[in-house]
Scaffold this active site. Structure first.
Site, PDB file in Angstrom:
ATOM      1  N   ARG A  80       0.836  -1.202   0.000  1.00 28.14           N
ATOM      2  CA  ARG A  80       0.000   0.000   0.000  1.00 28.14           C
ATOM      3  C   ARG A  80       0.866   1.245   0.000  1.00 28.14           C
ATOM      4  O   ARG A  80       1.910   1.274   0.647  1.00 28.14           O
ATOM      5  CB  ARG A  80      -0.888   0.056   1.248  1.00 28.14           C
ATOM      6  CG  ARG A  80      -2.062  -0.873   1.242  1.00 28.14           C
ATOM      7  CD  ARG A  80      -2.964  -0.602   2.441  1.00 28.14           C
ATOM      8  NE  ARG A  80      -2.245  -0.703   3.705  1.00 28.14           N
ATOM      9  CZ  ARG A  80      -2.589  -0.036   4.805  1.00 28.14           C
ATOM     10  NH1 ARG A  80      -3.620   0.801   4.800  1.00 28.14           N
ATOM     11  NH2 ARG A  80      -1.909  -0.192   5.918  1.00 28.14           N
ATOM     12  N   SER A 148       7.803  -5.511   6.564  1.00 27.52           N
ATOM     13  CA  SER A 148       7.478  -6.601   7.497  1.00 27.52           C
ATOM     14  C   SER A 148       8.247  -7.881   7.189  1.00 27.52           C
ATOM     15  O   SER A 148       7.675  -8.964   7.009  1.00 27.52           O
ATOM     16  CB  SER A 148       5.971  -6.855   7.491  1.00 27.52           C
ATOM     17  OG  SER A 148       5.286  -5.716   7.924  1.00 27.52           O
ATOM     18  N   ASP A 201       5.267  -3.203  11.743  1.00 27.21           N
ATOM     19  CA  ASP A 201       3.872  -2.857  12.028  1.00 27.21           C
ATOM     20  C   ASP A 201       3.570  -2.702  13.517  1.00 27.21           C
ATOM     21  O   ASP A 201       2.686  -1.930  13.901  1.00 27.21           O
ATOM     22  CB  ASP A 201       2.912  -3.875  11.400  1.00 27.21           C
ATOM     23  CG  ASP A 201       3.181  -5.309  11.838  1.00 27.21           C
ATOM     24  OD1 ASP A 201       4.168  -5.553  12.557  1.00 27.21           O
ATOM     25  OD2 ASP A 201       2.400  -6.195  11.437  1.00 27.21           O
TER      26      ASP A 201
END
Length: 463
Positions: A80, A148, A201
């Site tokens: 994203r 991540s 995250d």
């Protein structure tokens, strides 16, 4: 005959109940072991089962941030790009939008230049589509990068890739600085954008929590996986090299999923699941508490019952032997079934496991198994949080500091009985007085919004 069948099934459930038991004394031991491992991990690299990674985030957002900031969230087959407009204390987040992009499969095993070039191209298109943006006022665009995958971080804006996971195999990127790769690719695309922060995250969840409430000092992910981050005194990190940050603080990414201890209530089902996993002996805590595994543990218990008695009919006609055929959303739906005949339980058993014509008593037993497995998960997660609170001096009755715990993840957000159990267990372990100053808050999108906020807190233009 019926009585014998029911007795055999009840014996399996009774053993599960005993093996999953989490009395307060046991949880106290888990919290103490967590605190001990945290201290060991802060002393030296490799000193603990949990990595206690220094994030180099020494300033969390507090709501005063202003300007336009971007985030890139890369953690799987999609990524994203986000844009967030911040307007200080009065208006906070004024506007945010995002675009999701799928990564072509061939780029997931190609070269670093190809992968980061594709990502940078998507960022360039996203920026181009916004047209002339007056909000920048001549300033360089700044971006928070949520990556991540395992990295060895060396500063707020640098980290070398240790290894890929999740079907990625871009070999020439291993050992390279992922921020430098992204920065170089964006420059080639003509994007004038600075990577202001590299985060994961969990750190992002803490940042998003801190933005909404400055008393947030712990961030936790309770979803498919599990992890926690928290604010530590920089002077309490012996392995931190160089000059201490001016803030005197440092966010630590615990990587608590790899925590293990003799205190943990481990069953035969957990042992078998671990042995058959891709990473046997690793991520033990995560395998007990996270959403990826709860449904699978319940399936294994039901399979054991099916081999002991005929309560589910002929096993070969069911799908009880299919691994991960029962997911956590399924056990949540069964656990929350309030219909008089437990119709939802019957539907889930028939739909996912091909088990039909169950009795009401059998369906009640299935709900109890879901309850036992979920309660253990929630109570262990609470014990882990208490371990962190003890480490930073927030778990004593005399402590008057308000403590906010920011939590993200579907397990916490969507599984109401899990959430209720976690919160009641925190109150039980902390005691009535200490628990009054503790608040648990759902904090969504740490990997997106949190990354943009950390970029803002570490902006080159920050006052």
């Amino acid at each position: 005959m019926v009585a014998a069948v029911e007795a055999a099934a009840e014996q399996v459930v009774a053993q599960l109940r005993e093996d999953c038991a989490t009395p307060a004394a046991r949880l106290d031991g888990v919290a103490a072991a967590m605190e001990e491992e945290m201290r060991a991990g802060l002393r030296e690299e490799g000193g603990s089962k949990i990595k206690m990674i220094v994030s180099y985030v020494d300033n969390l957002p507090n709501g005063s941030e202003e300007g336009l900031f971007y985030a890139l969230d890369l953690g799987g087959t999609n990524f994203r790009v986000l844009r967030v407009q911040l307007a200080g204390k009065d208006k906070r987040v004024v506007k945010r939008d995002s675009r999701e992009v799928s990564i072509p499969p061939h780029l997931m095993s190609g070269s670093a230049a190809e992968l980061f070039g594709f990502i940078a191209s998507a960022v360039a298109k996203y920026v181009a589509d916004e047209g002339v943006n007056r909000a920048l006022n001549g300033k360089q665009r700044e971006l928070g990068f949520t990556f991540s995958f395992p990295v060895r971080q060396t500063s707020i804006t640098s980290g070398t890739l240790i290894k890929w996971t999740k079907a990625f195999a871009v070999d020439d990127a291993v050992g390279e600085d992922v921020v430098a790769e992204l920065q170089m690719a964006m420059e080639k695309e003509g994007v004038d954008m600075r990577v202001a922060a590299l985060i994961n995250d969990t750190v992002g969840t803490l940042a998003a929590g801190s933005y909404n409430d400055e008393d947030a000092v712990i961030g936790v992910i309770l979803g498919t996986g599990s992890n926690a981050a928290y604010v530590e005194k920089a002077s309490d990190i012996p392995k931190l090299e160089g000059e201490l940050p001016k803030s005197g603080k440092m966010v630590i990414n615990t990587e608590w999923g790899n925590f293990s201890s003799s205190c943990l209530p481990i069953t035969e089902y957990d042992q078998a699941l671990d042995e058959e996993s891709l990473n046997p002996g690793e991520q033990i805590f995560e395998k007990l508490i996270s959403g990826l595994y709860l449904g699978e543990i319940v399936r294994r218990v039901l399979l054991k019952i099916a081999t002991q008695c005929s309560i589910f009919g002929d096993v070969s006609r069911t799908k009880l032997t299919t691994h991960f055929n029962l997911r956590t959303p399924d056990i949540s739906a069964m656990h929350h079934d309030e219909t008089p005949d437990l119709r939802i339980v019957a539907e889930k058993l028939a739909g996912h496991l091909k088990i039909a014509n169950t009795t009401l008593e059998t369906r009640k037993m299935v709900v109890e198994i879901c309850d036992i497995v979920t309660r253990r998960s929630a109570r262990l997660a609470a014990a882990g949080i208490v371990g962190i609170m003890r480490k930073i001096g927030r778990a004593t009755p005399g402590n008057n500091s308000r403590t906010v715990i920011a939590i993200d993840g579907g397990l916490f957000e969507h599984y109401a009985k899990f959430r209720q159990c976690l919160e009641s267990t925190l109150a039980e372990l902390l005691g009535e007085e200490a628990s009054k100053s503790v608040s648990v808050k759902l904090t969504k999108d740490g990997s997106g919004l949190g990354a943009a906020l950390i970029a803002a807190a570490h902006s080159q233009y920050a006052k």
